[in-house]
Design a protein around this motif. Structure first.
Motif, PDB file in Angstrom:
ATOM      1  N   ALA A  60      -0.526  79.893  48.844  1.00 48.58           N
ATOM      2  CA  ALA A  60      -1.389  78.901  49.489  1.00 48.58           C
ATOM      3  C   ALA A  60      -1.243  77.509  48.896  1.00 48.58           C
ATOM      4  CB  ALA A  60      -2.854  79.344  49.397  1.00 48.58           C
ATOM      5  N   CYS A  61      -0.749  77.402  47.682  1.00 47.03           N
ATOM      6  CA  CYS A  61      -0.684  76.116  46.964  1.00 47.03           C
ATOM      7  C   CYS A  61       0.002  75.046  47.803  1.00 47.03           C
ATOM      8  CB  CYS A  61       0.077  76.299  45.645  1.00 47.03           C
ATOM      9  SG  CYS A  61       0.224  74.770  44.697  1.00 47.03           S
ATOM     10  N   LEU A  62      -0.616  73.887  47.900  1.00 44.85           N
ATOM     11  CA  LEU A  62      -0.085  72.822  48.752  1.00 44.85           C
ATOM     12  C   LEU A  62       1.000  72.007  48.080  1.00 44.85           C
ATOM     13  CD1 LEU A  62      -3.337  71.314  50.368  1.00 44.85           C
ATOM     14  CD2 LEU A  62      -1.996  73.286  51.090  1.00 44.85           C
ATOM     15  N   THR A  63       1.123  72.109  46.764  1.00 43.21           N
ATOM     16  CA  THR A  63       2.025  71.199  46.063  1.00 43.21           C
ATOM     17  C   THR A  63       3.197  71.899  45.382  1.00 43.21           C
ATOM     18  OG1 THR A  63       0.921  71.359  43.921  1.00 43.21           O
ATOM     19  CG2 THR A  63       0.012  69.783  45.495  1.00 43.21           C
ATOM     20  N   GLY A  64       3.086  73.193  45.179  1.00 47.45           N
ATOM     21  CA  GLY A  64       4.101  73.906  44.416  1.00 47.45           C
ATOM     22  C   GLY A  64       3.736  74.008  42.944  1.00 47.45           C
ATOM     23  N   ARG A  81       1.759  68.894  38.498  1.00 48.90           N
ATOM     24  CA  ARG A  81       2.037  68.913  39.938  1.00 48.90           C
ATOM     25  C   ARG A  81       0.794  69.243  40.754  1.00 48.90           C
ATOM     26  NH1 ARG A  81       7.019  72.575  41.171  1.00 48.90           N
ATOM     27  NH2 ARG A  81       6.911  71.514  43.162  1.00 48.90           N
ATOM     28  N   MET A  83      -2.767  68.610  42.481  1.00 51.10           N
ATOM     29  CA  MET A  83      -3.545  67.455  42.937  1.00 51.10           C
ATOM     30  C   MET A  83      -5.012  67.812  43.124  1.00 51.10           C
ATOM     31  SD  MET A  83      -2.584  66.764  46.915  1.00 51.10           S
ATOM     32  CE  MET A  83      -2.603  68.037  48.165  1.00 51.10           C
TER      33      MET A  83
ATOM     34  N   SER B  45       5.962  67.954  50.288  1.00 53.54           N
ATOM     35  CA  SER B  45       4.668  68.527  50.631  1.00 53.54           C
ATOM     36  C   SER B  45       3.912  67.579  51.550  1.00 53.54           C
ATOM     37  CB  SER B  45       3.861  68.769  49.354  1.00 53.54           C
ATOM     38  OG  SER B  45       2.492  68.935  49.677  1.00 53.54           O
ATOM     39  N   PRO B  47       0.878  67.851  52.801  1.00 52.38           N
ATOM     40  CA  PRO B  47      -0.504  67.527  52.411  1.00 52.38           C
ATOM     41  C   PRO B  47      -0.603  66.505  51.286  1.00 52.38           C
ATOM     42  CG  PRO B  47      -0.172  69.906  52.527  1.00 52.38           C
ATOM     43  CD  PRO B  47       1.178  69.278  52.641  1.00 52.38           C
ATOM     44  N   MET B  48       0.525  66.178  50.653  1.00 52.20           N
ATOM     45  CA  MET B  48       0.467  65.207  49.553  1.00 52.20           C
ATOM     46  C   MET B  48       0.741  63.778  50.020  1.00 52.20           C
ATOM     47  SD  MET B  48       2.257  67.257  46.418  1.00 52.20           S
ATOM     48  CE  MET B  48       1.428  66.522  45.000  1.00 52.20           C
ATOM     49  N   GLU B  51      -1.464  60.995  48.727  1.00 49.31           N
ATOM     50  CA  GLU B  51      -1.182  60.624  47.341  1.00 49.31           C
ATOM     51  C   GLU B  51      -0.027  59.613  47.284  1.00 49.31           C
ATOM     52  OE1 GLU B  51      -2.809  63.357  47.811  1.00 49.31           O
ATOM     53  OE2 GLU B  51      -4.088  63.397  46.050  1.00 49.31           O
ATOM     54  N   MET B  63       7.556  66.303  46.098  1.00 52.84           N
ATOM     55  CA  MET B  63       8.492  67.331  46.558  1.00 52.84           C
ATOM     56  C   MET B  63       7.910  68.725  46.299  1.00 52.84           C
ATOM     57  SD  MET B  63      10.768  65.628  48.019  1.00 52.84           S
ATOM     58  CE  MET B  63      11.897  66.933  48.510  1.00 52.84           C
ATOM     59  N   PHE B  64       7.799  69.504  47.344  1.00 52.20           N
ATOM     60  CA  PHE B  64       7.310  70.880  47.223  1.00 52.20           C
ATOM     61  C   PHE B  64       8.409  71.747  46.615  1.00 52.20           C
ATOM     62  CE2 PHE B  64       6.291  75.132  48.957  1.00 52.20           C
ATOM     63  CZ  PHE B  64       4.977  75.240  48.547  1.00 52.20           C
ATOM     64  N   ARG B  65       9.619  71.538  47.082  1.00 56.82           N
ATOM     65  CA  ARG B  65      10.806  72.148  46.492  1.00 56.82           C
ATOM     66  C   ARG B  65      11.835  71.032  46.319  1.00 56.82           C
ATOM     67  NH1 ARG B  65       7.685  75.613  45.778  1.00 56.82           N
ATOM     68  NH2 ARG B  65       7.752  77.789  46.475  1.00 56.82           N
ATOM     69  N   TRP B 301      -1.022  74.227  56.085  1.00 59.03           N
ATOM     70  CA  TRP B 301       0.106  74.486  55.167  1.00 59.03           C
ATOM     71  C   TRP B 301       0.155  75.943  54.676  1.00 59.03           C
ATOM     72  CZ3 TRP B 301       4.222  71.404  53.890  1.00 59.03           C
ATOM     73  CH2 TRP B 301       4.958  71.762  52.766  1.00 59.03           C
TER      74      TRP B 301
END
Lengths: 139, 430
Positions: A60-64, A81, A83, B45, B47-48, B51, B63-65, B301
């Protein structure tokens, strides 16, 4: 018996000074315990992240920030990482994740960096906590 | 025309496709994967974006990945646009720079996401118009904002509120306009929205609920906005208008290819579409809502991650079923933590057999609400104190009968100690 020493040692372990008094009295931002005493007498136990193999918080994490450590299989949270969106808290079925409101991020059990027995286990006076690994982790 | 052969093909390279790649690679290390991304870099990402816009993080920070992800997973990443599918022949045509590549695949994932909804507003074609759902949008806005003092944000949902917070951080004057009588009308009730609205106003945002922009007007230079006119005739002097109404499934490619499309691409529990071997996930798909008992787009997400993962396993031959999801959001905007899930604000809450319990502590700004029907939790909203959200969500998900459960009063934080021993043990030893 709900003595709360697990919280004390966890907080100290995750402080900068690693000194009980300084950690509790002086350090800012305040270090946080990642284990929580759940008490409803006569029931009491220490709750910390279960490090689920298929962890809802990771998916579920939105940012990794929340991820599974490839070597150990532990569920690890990268504060840099994060938020503080609280999505992981929404999906953790045990409620084991904590909000660090001062830094506006999540704080969770990291198994004390996997350097032997976690502090809560090592300092439980009653032997109520034990540290055991599930069958070997395969990525 | 250049031809590329692959086993798996992903159209899209965001949350859904990333999750599918990870699922596939956990069981199939070898077969070639290709992914087509019309956004560069892929894997940030979404949703970011607030930010990023606020200048708190750079592109690397959201970056999510990272770029190594695609390499590590042996994914042939193509920056381009898929414009045609032939599901009989199993080919896709992709434009990359100025050439066209034909890709032959065995299994296909449609992870095309959503596209921003833009309402009909008179005069909108004549002024600079912005949406806020992609990195490109955020970068365009960043370039535009130095010339702007006052911004009108259309839509008091998740995107609009996140955007408004970033704009305030940048020192802009913000007017947030929501058509419904209160903010976040789809996921919050009036009371919860009221507490949030108070905080948003205190942060300096002008909030106009129950209104819509009917017309925008340019007085001076062509293309330069002078004011936005509301349905009651009020004119908001601003230099920029941003649409933040939400997204609808991006189904163009799937429709053209003859896939069954309803409000989103139709999928079964394995995320397979009406054409065998073709899968869809995330914002592009129409998903089963286990609370409403219907299929609808759920452009969130985490749900894109879950459905992408399910699709990936099935594409690689491991049968997995998606158990359904429901509307679920965690919010942090303007420093107010909120979790709201499912039917937290039922329309006929006094009829239809809902048992609604609320708790309000106005001084601590805590509001909690749990909606039960036939002994099962069907929705809840937690504001201010959200630590037990996951436990409540678990009871809801597992359709646990909460009749007679101690601790079910919303005033209390629900903990594992309130649950029957069997349930508690299952959770702790999971």
């Amino acid at each position: 018996m709900g003595c709360g020493l697990c919280e004390v040692y966890c907080l100290t372990q995750h402080s900068r000074s690693r000194d009980i008094l300084k950690a509790y009295k002086r350090e800012r931002p305040k270090p946080l315990s990642r284990v929580r005493r759940e008490v409803a007498h006569p029931l009491s136990f220490a709750l910390q992240c279960r490090h689920c193999a298929e962890a809802p918080c990771v998916d579920a994490c939105l940012t990794g920030a929340m991820h599974i450590d490839e070597k150990t299989g532990a569920v690890i949270h990268d504060p840099d990482r994060c938020m503080g969106c609280w999505t992981c808290i929404m999906v953790c079925p045990t409620g084991a994740l904590n909000m660090d409101l001062e830094n506006r991020i999540v704080a969770k059990c990291d198994l004390c960096g996997l350097s032997g027995e976690p502090a809560c286990v090592a300092n439980c006076p009653n032997g109520a906590l034990e540290y055991r690994e599930d069958p070997p982790w395969k990525p | 025309m250049e031809t590329l052969k692959t086993h798996y093909l992903m159209i899209g390279a965001s949350a859904g496709a990333i999750s599918a790649v990870e699922a596939i690679r956990s069981i199939d290390e070898r077969s070639p994967i290709a992914a087509v991304s019309d956004e560069e870099p892929a894997g940030y990402s979404r949703p970011m974006l607030p930010e990023l816009l606020a200048g708190e993080l750079d592109v690397k920070g959201i970056m999510f990945r990272d770029q190594a992800f695609w390499r590590r997973n042996k994914v042939h990443l193509i920056y381009g646009k898929a414009f045609e599918l032939d599901v009989e022949e199993r080919t896709a045509k992709v434009s990359e720079n100025h050439s066209t590549i034909k890709i032959e695949y065995e299994k296909l994932l449609i992870a095309t996401g959503g596209k921003p909804i833009t309402p009909p507003i008179e005069g909108l074609e004549d002024v600079q118009r912005y949406t806020f759902t992609t990195l490109r949008d955020a970068e365009r806005l960043s370039n535009r904002l130095p010339e702007v003092n006052h911004v009108a944000v259309i839509g008091g949902g998740l995107i609009g509120i996140g955007l408004s917070e970033s704009l305030r951080k940048l020192g802009k004057k913000v007017t947030l306009i929501e058509l419904k009588p209160h903010l976040l009308p789809q996921i919050l009730d009036e009371k919860a929205a009221g507490i949030l609205e108070e905080r948003i106003k205190r942060a300096g945002v002008e909030v106009k609920t129950g209104h819509t922009v009917v017309r925008v007007h340019s007085e001076k230079d062509p293309g330069e906005l002078s004011y936005a006119e509301l349905d009651d005739g009020e004119r908001i002097r601003c230099q920029q208008i941003i649409m933040a109404i939400g997204v609808s499934p991006n189904v163009e490619l799937a429709s053209k290819a003859g896939l069954e499309v309803n409000r989103g691409v139709t999928v079964d529990e394995r995320m397979e579409t009406s054409i065998p071997g073709v899968y869809a996930c995330g914002d592009a798909a129409e998903l089963y809502d286990f609370i409403h008992g219907t299929r609808r787009p759920l452009p969130l997400w985490p749900i894109a991650r879950w459905t992408g993962k399910t699709a990936g396993y099935n594409m690689a031959g491991l049968p997995r079923e998606f158990q359904g999801a429901t509307s679920m959001s965690a919010l942090k905007y303007f420093g107010v933590p909120i979790v709201t899930v499912g039917l937290a604000n039922p329309v006929n809450q006094n009829h239809d057999g809902y048992d609604v319990k609320t708790y309000l502590d106005p001084t601590r700004k805590v509001y909690r609400k749990i909606v039960v029907k036939d002994g099962r939790i069907v929705g809840f909203t937690l504001l201010g104190e959200i630590g037990d959200a996951g436990v409540i969500y678990h009871l809801m998900r597992s359709r646990f009968n909460v009749r007679g459960l101690r601790g079910m009063a919303p005033a209390l934080n629900l903990s594992l100690t309130h649950l029957p021993k069997r349930v508690r043990r299952d959770l702790l030893w999971r």
